[in-house]
Write a protein that holds these residues in place. Structure first.
Motif, mmCIF file in Angstrom:
data_model
loop_
_atom_site.group_PDB
_atom_site.id
_atom_site.type_symbol
_atom_site.label_atom_id
_atom_site.label_comp_id
_atom_site.label_asym_id
_atom_site.label_seq_id
_atom_site.Cartn_x
_atom_site.Cartn_y
_atom_site.Cartn_z
ATOM 1 N N UNK A 25 -50.288 25.279 4.140
ATOM 2 C CA UNK A 25 -50.364 26.369 5.170
ATOM 3 C C UNK A 25 -49.288 27.192 5.116
ATOM 4 N N UNK A 26 -49.168 28.292 5.028
ATOM 5 C CA UNK A 26 -47.955 29.193 5.167
ATOM 6 C C UNK A 26 -47.969 30.229 6.359
ATOM 7 N N UNK A 27 -47.017 30.100 7.115
ATOM 8 C CA UNK A 27 -46.798 31.179 8.271
ATOM 9 C C UNK A 27 -45.609 32.094 7.844
ATOM 10 N N UNK A 28 -45.911 33.122 7.429
ATOM 11 C CA UNK A 28 -44.838 34.250 7.280
ATOM 12 C C UNK A 28 -44.274 33.660 6.067
ATOM 13 N N UNK A 29 -45.007 32.949 5.226
ATOM 14 C CA UNK A 29 -44.286 32.424 3.895
ATOM 15 C C UNK A 29 -43.565 31.064 3.983
ATOM 16 N N UNK A 75 -53.202 27.497 1.015
ATOM 17 C CA UNK A 75 -53.029 27.598 -0.255
ATOM 18 C C UNK A 75 -53.637 26.364 -0.758
ATOM 19 N N UNK A 76 -54.688 26.287 -1.473
ATOM 20 C CA UNK A 76 -55.376 25.454 -2.413
ATOM 21 C C UNK A 76 -55.443 24.213 -1.435
ATOM 22 N N UNK A 77 -56.102 24.409 -0.328
ATOM 23 C CA UNK A 77 -56.302 23.374 0.783
ATOM 24 C C UNK A 77 -57.630 22.478 0.570
ATOM 25 N N UNK A 78 -57.433 21.252 0.267
ATOM 26 C CA UNK A 78 -58.397 20.235 0.131
ATOM 27 C C UNK A 78 -58.284 18.879 1.134
ATOM 28 N N UNK A 79 -59.464 18.582 1.681
ATOM 29 C CA UNK A 79 -59.362 17.535 2.237
ATOM 30 C C UNK A 79 -60.686 16.581 2.467
#
Ligand code: ATP
Ligand code: MG
Lengths: 251, 308
Positions: free
Chosen positions: A65-69, A8-12
């Protein structure tokens, strides 16, 4: 149990003494449970960085980051990663490297050996179980790394160009092998590759990334029927898809 | 050059690499530490010569070294027999052998050697344990390192001979003061090598251990210890040879037993042959310790030797 994996909206941005390197910008996608997504994109666009974020090894500046939510807070056992370079311990033999994940889990030695044996045949390393990584070729080392990730069966498998150092023939054979294992077990997989054909042959989705900073250019579903055999490469649908991916990369 | 020769050359070389660095642990020293690692690696590589070369090397080890000793002995004898030097300056080999026989017969040599060896072993144990524990801590905690580095480097800068008398004042002329000088002298090379060894553990392998949910203890035991081992053993080689010097320095300043004391005693009565006997015994002691570490290295790092 396979699990869904979302970014979700990952920026680095990397900050080094030499300056800042924006590596990822607003990367958002979901790979449903039991799906295989392939990531393609030019060298240095942030594919490895994305995998490190997904594995919980690198905390991104923004996004989650979501793993199974459920948010992934750090490295964990549900998510396995095969690094771009083989990353074997030089003081351990092939067998000892292969069984490292089981050893960490406290699996007794005989059971470890038994499980390793089947995988060693699979990746074609019979006769090299007692060799040290220094005695292997680059491709052989990569195959050990691949087997090491398969041995402990994580719910999500992240593969960073696992076939990068292999010749075309072995690459094809291992690709088919991977597909066979995956179709039997249906784990969630995110795999980085440089080969468009490989991405389309293996993936349910192909994610095309663009440069500086890395971002998603195109998200493509691959509607080719399964189980797939190598013949699918010569089908017209495959040709069309591969033209689309190429266009997205060059855009 | 034999393998031993190559290693002996490298030991002082490694020390040289450390000493001129004003901030041994700082960024600037990073390069020096890297250089150090390269030297250590080169050593290990140098041992892994192909079979033909290794066989020739072994032949050299077994034949040339003893021949060299015999030649030196003959030369020594010739010089003394010619009468060019007085026997109390350089005694003839026969006199030294006589002194050796006498010192062995009355048990004094064994007694003093045993005292020194005891000090060396306890000093080594003490110095190595503190160095390795502190080194590990410094490698893991950069902040602690920045706080302590000036003091540790300062400690190393003080000549051991200069502070040895202080230890006699503080701890008496018995074994403890020698154990401390010995521990102090072995401390620094081992500390540096521990810091370097633990720091150079591949970040990617750390990531691997993290992604496999390894515990701290597992990471320590299965990754950090084996990864740092080549560098640790390099430090151990330097420390093992220095340890004998440490104990003898302590004994020179004030003692009632030990080989250093024996040398002092023999010197005061112009018993040069006995001085020679004591010096040779010390050399053999240091060589044996070195050999022990070498043997340990061959066993622990067999995986490196198999690399072609
Ligand atoms: N640890 C790091 N520190 C600083 N910059 C980094 C770091 N890791 C990656 N980068 C930078 O981030 C960018 C993306 O790197 P990344 O390794 O993710 O690329 P990639 O897409 O995997 O490339 P390739 O296909 O060649 O493997 C690059 O410009 C790289 O220089
Ligand atoms: Mg990469």
């Amino acid at each position: 149990m396979p699990a869904s994996l979302s970014a979700e909206h990952i920026s680095h941005t990397f900050r080094t003494p030499a300056g800042t390197v924006p590596a990822l910008r607003d990367v958002t996608f979901t790979v449903e449970a039991g799906r295989l997504a392939c990531v393609v994109g030019p060298s240095g666009c942030g594919k490895s960085t994305l995998l490190r974020v997904l594995a919980g090894l690198l905390k991104p500046d923004a996004g989650r980051v979501l793993l199974n939510g459920a948010p992934v807070e750090g490295p964990n056992h549900q998510i396995g990663i095969v690094f771009q370079k083989a990353n074997l311990m030089p003081w351990r033999t092939v067998m000892q490297n292969l069984t490292l994940p089981l050893e960490l889990d406290g699996v007794p030695a005989e059971k470890r050996r038994a499980r390793a044996e089947a995988l060693i045949d699979l990746v074609g390393l019979g006769g090299f179980t007692d060799a040290y990584p220094g005695e292997l070729s680059g491709g052989m080392a990569q195959r050990v790394a691949m087997a090491r990730a398969l041995i402990y069966a994580p719910e999500v498998l992240l593969l960073d160009e696992p076939f990068g150092a292999l010749d075309a023939m072995t690459r094809e054979r291992l690709g088919v092998e991977l597909l066979r294992i995956w179709e039997a077990e249906r784990r969630t997989v995110v795999m980085v590759t440089h080969s468009i054909a490989e991405a389309l042959f293996l993936g349910d989705h192909v994610m095309v990334m663009g440069q500086r900073p890395g971002h998603i250019v195109r998200w493509l579903d691959v509607p080719l029927p399964r189980p797939r055999s190598l013949d699918v490469i010569h089908s017209p649908a495959f040709g069309q898809l591969s033209a689309q991916v190429r266009a997205a990369i060059e855009a | 050059m034999t393998a031993i020769g190559r290693r002996c050359l490298a030991a002082p070389c490694r020390l040289w690499v450390y000493s001129p660095a004003p901030s041994v642990f700082g960024n600037r020293a990073g390069f020096l530490l890297m250089a150090e690692q390269t030297i250590v690696r080169q050593f290990v590589r140098a041992d892994a010569t192909p079979h033909a070369g290794r066989d020739r090397l072994r032949w050299a080890r077994w034949a040339v070294s003893p021949l060299l000793a015999v030649a030196l002995l003959l030369a020594w004898h010739a010089v003394t027999a010619s009468g060019a030097v007085k026997p109390f300056i350089i005694p003839p080999p026969a006199a030294v052998f006589d002194a050796l026989g006498a010192a062995l017969a009355n048990g004094s040599l064994l007694y003093h050697a045993q005292v020194t060896l005891g000090e060396v072993l306890i000093g080594l144990a003490l110095g190595l344990t503190t160095a390795v524990s502190l080194g590990y801590l410094l490698a893991k905690a950069p902040l602690v390192e920045r706080l302590l580095a000036p003091y540790i480097v300062g400690l190393q800068a003080v000549p051991i001979v200069a502070i040895a008398p202080l230890f006699i004042i503080w701890f008496g002329s018995g074994a403890p003061s020698k154990v401390i000088t010995c521990a102090l002298i072995v401390f620094f090379p081992m500390l540096i090598n521990t810091v370097v060894g633990v720091r150079q553990v591949e970040p990617d392998l750390r990531d691997l251990m993290a992604s496999l949910d390894a515990t701290r203890w597992q990471t320590f035991r299965l990754l950090e210890v084996p990864a740092a081992m080549p560098v640790l053993l390099g430090g151990l080689k330097v420390s093992a040879t220095l340890s004998v010097i440490g104990a003898v320095v302590g004994e020179f300043v004030g003692a009632s037993a030990g080989l250093g004391f024996l040398i002092n005693l023999a010197r005061s009565t112009y018993d040069t042959p006995l001085v020679f006997v004591a010096v040779f015994t010390l050399t053999i002691m240091a060589l044996s310790l070195y050999g022990l570490v070498d043997w340990l290295e061959k066993r622990l790092l067999s995986w490196q030797q198999r690399r072609s």
